[in-house]
Design a protein around this motif. Sequence first.
Motif, PDB file in Angstrom:
ATOM      1  N   ALA A  34      10.283  18.883  43.705  1.00  0.00           N
ATOM      2  CA  ALA A  34      11.587  18.313  44.053  1.00  0.00           C
ATOM      3  C   ALA A  34      12.312  17.837  42.803  1.00  0.00           C
ATOM      4  O   ALA A  34      13.501  18.141  42.606  1.00  0.00           O
ATOM      5  N   TYR A  35      11.622  17.122  41.931  1.00  0.00           N
ATOM      6  CA  TYR A  35      12.278  16.625  40.722  1.00  0.00           C
ATOM      7  C   TYR A  35      12.638  17.749  39.762  1.00  0.00           C
ATOM      8  O   TYR A  35      13.628  17.659  39.038  1.00  0.00           O
ATOM      9  N   MET A  36      11.843  18.817  39.791  1.00  0.00           N
ATOM     10  CA  MET A  36      12.198  19.979  38.981  1.00  0.00           C
ATOM     11  C   MET A  36      13.514  20.578  39.497  1.00  0.00           C
ATOM     12  O   MET A  36      14.397  20.929  38.725  1.00  0.00           O
ATOM     13  N   LYS A  37      13.645  20.665  40.816  1.00  0.00           N
ATOM     14  CA  LYS A  37      14.869  21.219  41.407  1.00  0.00           C
ATOM     15  C   LYS A  37      16.077  20.331  41.104  1.00  0.00           C
ATOM     16  O   LYS A  37      17.159  20.821  40.790  1.00  0.00           O
ATOM     17  N   PHE A  38      15.909  19.022  41.182  1.00  0.00           N
ATOM     18  CA  PHE A  38      17.027  18.110  40.944  1.00  0.00           C
ATOM     19  C   PHE A  38      17.551  18.223  39.516  1.00  0.00           C
ATOM     20  O   PHE A  38      18.742  18.055  39.278  1.00  0.00           O
ATOM     21  N   GLY A  39      16.677  18.484  38.593  1.00  0.00           N
ATOM     22  CA  GLY A  39      17.091  18.578  37.199  1.00  0.00           C
ATOM     23  C   GLY A  39      17.445  17.210  36.627  1.00  0.00           C
ATOM     24  O   GLY A  39      17.293  16.167  37.267  1.00  0.00           O
ATOM     25  N   SER A  40      17.953  17.215  35.415  1.00  0.00           N
ATOM     26  CA  SER A  40      18.230  15.960  34.721  1.00  0.00           C
ATOM     27  C   SER A  40      19.579  15.352  35.094  1.00  0.00           C
ATOM     28  O   SER A  40      19.848  14.205  34.756  1.00  0.00           O
ATOM     29  N   ARG A  41      20.410  16.094  35.799  1.00  0.00           N
ATOM     30  CA  ARG A  41      21.726  15.557  36.169  1.00  0.00           C
ATOM     31  C   ARG A  41      21.734  14.945  37.570  1.00  0.00           C
ATOM     32  O   ARG A  41      22.387  13.933  37.806  1.00  0.00           O
ATOM     33  N   ILE A  42      21.012  15.544  38.504  1.00  0.00           N
ATOM     34  CA  ILE A  42      20.981  15.029  39.878  1.00  0.00           C
ATOM     35  C   ILE A  42      19.833  14.043  40.060  1.00  0.00           C
ATOM     36  O   ILE A  42      19.987  13.014  40.719  1.00  0.00           O
ATOM     37  N   GLY A  43      18.684  14.347  39.477  1.00  0.00           N
ATOM     38  CA  GLY A  43      17.472  13.548  39.667  1.00  0.00           C
ATOM     39  C   GLY A  43      17.635  12.055  39.452  1.00  0.00           C
ATOM     40  O   GLY A  43      17.304  11.257  40.337  1.00  0.00           O
ATOM     41  N   PRO A  44      18.140  11.614  38.298  1.00  0.00           N
ATOM     42  CA  PRO A  44      18.261  10.172  38.069  1.00  0.00           C
ATOM     43  C   PRO A  44      19.193   9.467  39.058  1.00  0.00           C
ATOM     44  O   PRO A  44      18.996   8.298  39.362  1.00  0.00           O
ATOM     45  N   VAL A  45      20.173  10.176  39.580  1.00  0.00           N
ATOM     46  CA  VAL A  45      21.144   9.560  40.495  1.00  0.00           C
ATOM     47  C   VAL A  45      20.536   9.335  41.878  1.00  0.00           C
ATOM     48  O   VAL A  45      20.773   8.299  42.503  1.00  0.00           O
ATOM     49  N   ILE A  46      19.745  10.286  42.358  1.00  0.00           N
ATOM     50  CA  ILE A  46      19.226  10.179  43.730  1.00  0.00           C
ATOM     51  C   ILE A  46      17.748   9.804  43.794  1.00  0.00           C
ATOM     52  O   ILE A  46      17.179   9.725  44.877  1.00  0.00           O
TER      53      ILE A  46
END
Length: 197
Positions: free
Chosen positions: A79-91
Motif C-alpha cells: 500500500a505504501y509503495m502504491k501511495f508513493g512519496s506524494r500521497i503516502g505522507p498525507v493519508i
Amino acid sequence: MKSWWQKSLMIAVAVLTLGAISPNHTLWETILDEKGSQKSHAAANENKDYTYDWVDLSEYYDNGRTVIDSFYQTSEEQAYMKFGSRIGPVIQDEFQTAILPNIQQAIDMHLGSLGAEKLNQLAISEKPAGDYAEKIFHIYDTNTKKDEIRFHVRTEKKPQEGYFFNFHYHLAEDNYQKHYALGDIYWSKDTPPKWLS
C-alpha cells in the motif's frame, strides 16, 4: 542487626527509585547471603540444577497464522509503495487507523478458514499499479495463478466535495464483480497525483 540493615536498604532503594524496584525483588536474595556479605551472581546460581523442556514449534509454523501475519505486513508495504512519496505522507495516519485494520480483517475473514496447506500456496503480488490504475495488491494461488482476493483503491470525484480515495476488494467467489468496501479517505478539491509518484 543484619535484618535491620537489610530492611533499611530495601526501603531506601524503594523510596529513591519511587517504587520502580520493589523491596521483595529477587535481586536482594542474590546480593546478600545469610551473613550480610555480598556474593556474586555466579556464586548464587552455581548450585542450581536447570532442566529444559523441548517444545515442538512446528504446530505454530504450520497452522497458517504466520502466513496470514506475513500477508498483513506485505499488504501494508505494498500500500505504501502504491501511495508513493506524494500521497503516502498525507493519508498515512488515516490509512493506519481506518483502512489497514479493514484490510487485515478481510484477509482474516476470507483466508482464516483455509487450511495450512492451502495458505502456503498463496502469495501476494509484488507490484502495485501506477498512474490511475486501481490495483494495490492481489493474493493469488501460486499453483493455479488465479487471484483469490484483489485489493484496490480508486480515485473518485464527488461534486461539491472533492477527491476521495475509495478502498475496496473483490473476491474470486463472485468472479470479482462485487465491490466490498473498506473505506474512503478524503484527499482535497485538487486533483491527486498519480500513484507511485
